[in-house]
Design an enzyme around this catalytic site. Sequence first.
Site, PDB file in Angstrom:
ATOM      1  CB  ALA A 111      -0.918  -0.017   1.225  1.00  0.00           C
ATOM      2  CG  ASN A 173       0.685  -6.962   6.318  1.00  0.00           C
ATOM      3  OD1 ASN A 173       1.375  -7.875   6.742  1.00  0.00           O
ATOM      4  ND2 ASN A 173      -0.634  -6.966   6.417  1.00  0.00           N
ATOM      5  CG  HIS A 203       0.212   4.527   4.318  1.00  0.00           C
ATOM      6  ND1 HIS A 203       0.391   3.566   5.278  1.00  0.00           N
ATOM      7  CD2 HIS A 203      -0.722   4.035   3.476  1.00  0.00           C
ATOM      8  CE1 HIS A 203      -0.405   2.536   5.030  1.00  0.00           C
ATOM      9  NE2 HIS A 203      -1.094   2.789   3.946  1.00  0.00           N
TER      10      HIS A 203
END
Length: 277
Positions: A111, A173, A203
Amino acid sequence: VSWRVVVAGAGAIGTRVAAELEAGRVEGCRLAAVLDSKTDDATVEAALRGADLLVEASSNAAARELLPRAFDAGLRVLLCSCGVLADRALEQDLRRRGVVVGTHVLVPAGAIGGLDILGAASRAAASPDDVTVRHTTTKRPAALGLPQLLQEAVVVFRGSAREAALAYPLTSNSSVALALATTGLDHVEVVVVADPAATGTRHRIELAAPVGRYDFLIENTVSPGSGGRTSEITAWSVVSALASIARSGPAPADGARPVALGSPVVMPGHTSVIRTP
Ligand SMILES: NC(=O)c1ccc[n+]([C@@H]2O[C@H](COP(=O)([O-])OP(=O)(O)OC[C@H]3O[C@@H](n4cnc5c(N)ncnc54)[C@H](O)[C@@H]3O)[C@@H](O)[C@H]2O)c1
């Protein structure tokens, strides 16, 4: 078409990856089988024996079980549930088997991204202590297993990437992939924020090193049906990684030759959790 790919998991990630393979849109790869939680043991074994690479897109528990079986069958593994690598017992088991991260077990960027420059900056430093890396993830509370009742954004976790993987195994992850690409699981600081106003996943990745300072913001749409946990981009990261692996050459006949990988796959930076004995 030389890489025969088994996909373990038919959820948010696995379904998309299998569909792209089946449609022949991943150059150099073809779909050999799809496994899910109901697949019987004999079918799993036959699928692994008839493939070159396993895309693990299942769960942490399934990954722990599938990893040794895949290596016994001589497969490479593209590991989506890479948070399991934070477990020192698994790390030791893999090391005993001669399994090397970046060679036998490949971690998709998933991601997040920008890992090429972050890995380079980490490598350029004399020591991981000369580099600071912070990963702040913001998700809606439900995606973190928390009630949606929060009034405002709150920090629910602060610690190392290894600690994050153990505390939030379903959502760490990306932190583990970042850590593997840069200064390692015990050096990267992870902050997890639960925000009731969040629609997707955000993020922020900040890295400061002697060669430069980097600050990335990544905002992902989440896959419908993933409970807000899995970003849609993750499956496409896996597809890109597969194409990159296939571009490196045909599937190794002996299961031993390392593959040269392009940027969609995490290459260990300063430290990797698993080293050759
Ligand atoms: N690397 C990243 O950036 C990243 C991002 C999102 C999710 N993930 C991880 O990837 C994995 C898959 O994510 P998802 O959102 O597709 O999950 P999902 O819950 O949508 O789907 C999981 C699938 O795995 C299958 N499964 C369960 N046990 C299995 C077994 N023993 N063998 C084969 N299949 C099995 C289930 O039947 C289901 O089809 C999870 O572990 C998740 O934490 C990684």
